[in-house]
Design a protein around this motif. Sequence first.
Motif, PDB file in Angstrom:
ATOM      1  N   LEU A   1      -4.341  -3.708 -13.311  1.00 42.28           N
ATOM      2  CA  LEU A   1      -3.292  -3.806 -12.291  1.00 42.28           C
ATOM      3  C   LEU A   1      -2.965  -2.448 -11.683  1.00 42.28           C
ATOM      4  O   LEU A   1      -2.680  -2.351 -10.488  1.00 42.28           O
ATOM      5  CB  LEU A   1      -2.035  -4.453 -12.872  1.00 42.28           C
ATOM      6  CG  LEU A   1      -2.208  -5.897 -13.347  1.00 42.28           C
ATOM      7  CD1 LEU A   1      -0.922  -6.412 -13.967  1.00 42.28           C
ATOM      8  CD2 LEU A   1      -2.667  -6.788 -12.213  1.00 42.28           C
ATOM      9  N   ASP A   2      -3.042  -1.408 -12.491  1.00 44.13           N
ATOM     10  CA  ASP A   2      -2.835  -0.052 -11.994  1.00 44.13           C
ATOM     11  C   ASP A   2      -3.898   0.287 -10.943  1.00 44.13           C
ATOM     12  O   ASP A   2      -3.571   0.788  -9.864  1.00 44.13           O
ATOM     13  CB  ASP A   2      -2.900   0.935 -13.164  1.00 44.13           C
ATOM     14  CG  ASP A   2      -2.888   2.378 -12.709  1.00 44.13           C
ATOM     15  OD1 ASP A   2      -1.872   2.811 -12.129  1.00 44.13           O
ATOM     16  OD2 ASP A   2      -3.903   3.079 -12.931  1.00 44.13           O
ATOM     17  N   ILE A   3      -5.146  -0.015 -11.224  1.00 44.06           N
ATOM     18  CA  ILE A   3      -6.231   0.259 -10.281  1.00 44.06           C
ATOM     19  C   ILE A   3      -6.059  -0.606  -9.025  1.00 44.06           C
ATOM     20  O   ILE A   3      -6.212  -0.115  -7.899  1.00 44.06           O
ATOM     21  CB  ILE A   3      -7.615   0.026 -10.925  1.00 44.06           C
ATOM     22  CG1 ILE A   3      -7.852   1.004 -12.082  1.00 44.06           C
ATOM     23  CG2 ILE A   3      -8.729   0.101  -9.893  1.00 44.06           C
ATOM     24  CD1 ILE A   3      -7.982   2.453 -11.693  1.00 44.06           C
ATOM     25  N   VAL A   4      -5.735  -1.872  -9.198  1.00 40.34           N
ATOM     26  CA  VAL A   4      -5.543  -2.765  -8.051  1.00 40.34           C
ATOM     27  C   VAL A   4      -4.443  -2.234  -7.135  1.00 40.34           C
ATOM     28  O   VAL A   4      -4.631  -2.144  -5.916  1.00 40.34           O
ATOM     29  CB  VAL A   4      -5.220  -4.206  -8.496  1.00 40.34           C
ATOM     30  CG1 VAL A   4      -4.724  -5.052  -7.329  1.00 40.34           C
ATOM     31  CG2 VAL A   4      -6.422  -4.859  -9.148  1.00 40.34           C
ATOM     32  N   ALA A   5      -3.312  -1.883  -7.702  1.00 41.23           N
ATOM     33  CA  ALA A   5      -2.185  -1.414  -6.892  1.00 41.23           C
ATOM     34  C   ALA A   5      -2.551  -0.155  -6.122  1.00 41.23           C
ATOM     35  O   ALA A   5      -2.228  -0.024  -4.931  1.00 41.23           O
ATOM     36  CB  ALA A   5      -0.967  -1.168  -7.778  1.00 41.23           C
ATOM     37  N   ARG A   6      -3.244   0.755  -6.752  1.00 39.45           N
ATOM     38  CA  ARG A   6      -3.617   2.009  -6.094  1.00 39.45           C
ATOM     39  C   ARG A   6      -4.719   1.789  -5.071  1.00 39.45           C
ATOM     40  O   ARG A   6      -4.695   2.379  -3.992  1.00 39.45           O
ATOM     41  CB  ARG A   6      -3.994   3.029  -7.151  1.00 39.45           C
ATOM     42  CG  ARG A   6      -2.749   3.425  -7.960  1.00 39.45           C
ATOM     43  CD  ARG A   6      -3.006   4.247  -9.198  1.00 39.45           C
ATOM     44  NE  ARG A   6      -3.938   5.323  -8.966  1.00 39.45           N
ATOM     45  CZ  ARG A   6      -4.919   5.638  -9.824  1.00 39.45           C
ATOM     46  NH1 ARG A   6      -5.090   4.943 -10.933  1.00 39.45           N
ATOM     47  NH2 ARG A   6      -5.725   6.638  -9.569  1.00 39.45           N
ATOM     48  N   ALA A   7      -5.686   0.942  -5.392  1.00 36.93           N
ATOM     49  CA  ALA A   7      -6.777   0.655  -4.448  1.00 36.93           C
ATOM     50  C   ALA A   7      -6.250  -0.074  -3.214  1.00 36.93           C
ATOM     51  O   ALA A   7      -6.709   0.186  -2.100  1.00 36.93           O
ATOM     52  CB  ALA A   7      -7.865  -0.170  -5.128  1.00 36.93           C
ATOM     53  N   ALA A   8      -5.306  -0.977  -3.410  1.00 35.70           N
ATOM     54  CA  ALA A   8      -4.775  -1.768  -2.294  1.00 35.70           C
ATOM     55  C   ALA A   8      -4.111  -0.883  -1.242  1.00 35.70           C
ATOM     56  O   ALA A   8      -4.071  -1.246  -0.068  1.00 35.70           O
ATOM     57  CB  ALA A   8      -3.791  -2.816  -2.803  1.00 35.70           C
ATOM     58  N   ARG A   9      -3.634   0.279  -1.649  1.00 36.29           N
ATOM     59  CA  ARG A   9      -3.025   1.208  -0.693  1.00 36.29           C
ATOM     60  C   ARG A   9      -4.077   1.970   0.121  1.00 36.29           C
ATOM     61  O   ARG A   9      -3.747   2.596   1.121  1.00 36.29           O
ATOM     62  CB  ARG A   9      -2.119   2.198  -1.427  1.00 36.29           C
ATOM     63  CG  ARG A   9      -0.892   1.543  -2.036  1.00 36.29           C
ATOM     64  CD  ARG A   9       0.124   2.572  -2.522  1.00 36.29           C
ATOM     65  NE  ARG A   9      -0.417   3.510  -3.500  1.00 36.29           N
ATOM     66  CZ  ARG A   9      -0.229   3.430  -4.816  1.00 36.29           C
ATOM     67  NH1 ARG A   9       0.473   2.435  -5.327  1.00 36.29           N
ATOM     68  NH2 ARG A   9      -0.742   4.338  -5.618  1.00 36.29           N
TER      69      ARG A   9
END
Length: 168
Positions: free
Chosen positions: A20-28
């Motif tokens: 989820l950490d990677i998803v949140a950062r990638a989504a930005r």
Amino acid sequence: MTRRVGLYPGTFDPITNGHLDIVARAARQVDHLIVAVAVNAGKGPLFNLDERVAMAEAEMADLIATQGVSIEVRPFETLLVNFSKSCGANLIVRGLRAVSDFEYEFQMAGMNARISPEIETMFLMASERCQFISSRFVKEIGRLGGDISQFVSSRVKARLDEKFSQLA
């Protein structure tokens, strides 16, 4: 300007706070992010594909609601670059926890670049609070009765608890 579509592939068995950490950062970093859940029968997943997709969708709903990002979840069972092309993705996102992850990921990125040079790979280092989290360790700790609440959401923990009780 070209729409930036990212693809974050994984088995997500189960999806962890590290994912989820990677998803949140990638989504930005992209206009739209696809979380691609791999069949990956070779890993012998604890959860079947439908269960893993459902867990990922539930977790993405929270991110979409709180961060206003564009994310969708899709299952896949094909060559990653071919799936990327079929989704219109021009960026593959890979998370790295430690130096040991880099060698494998670097080789895979190189192979993908040779097959489809128009698709870039972006590596995101796991945040310091997530560097040690892996689905494999979460399952092992949970199976043995340890507290996994700091590594996964309460929804995922409940699914793991249910799965382990069925296996007992």
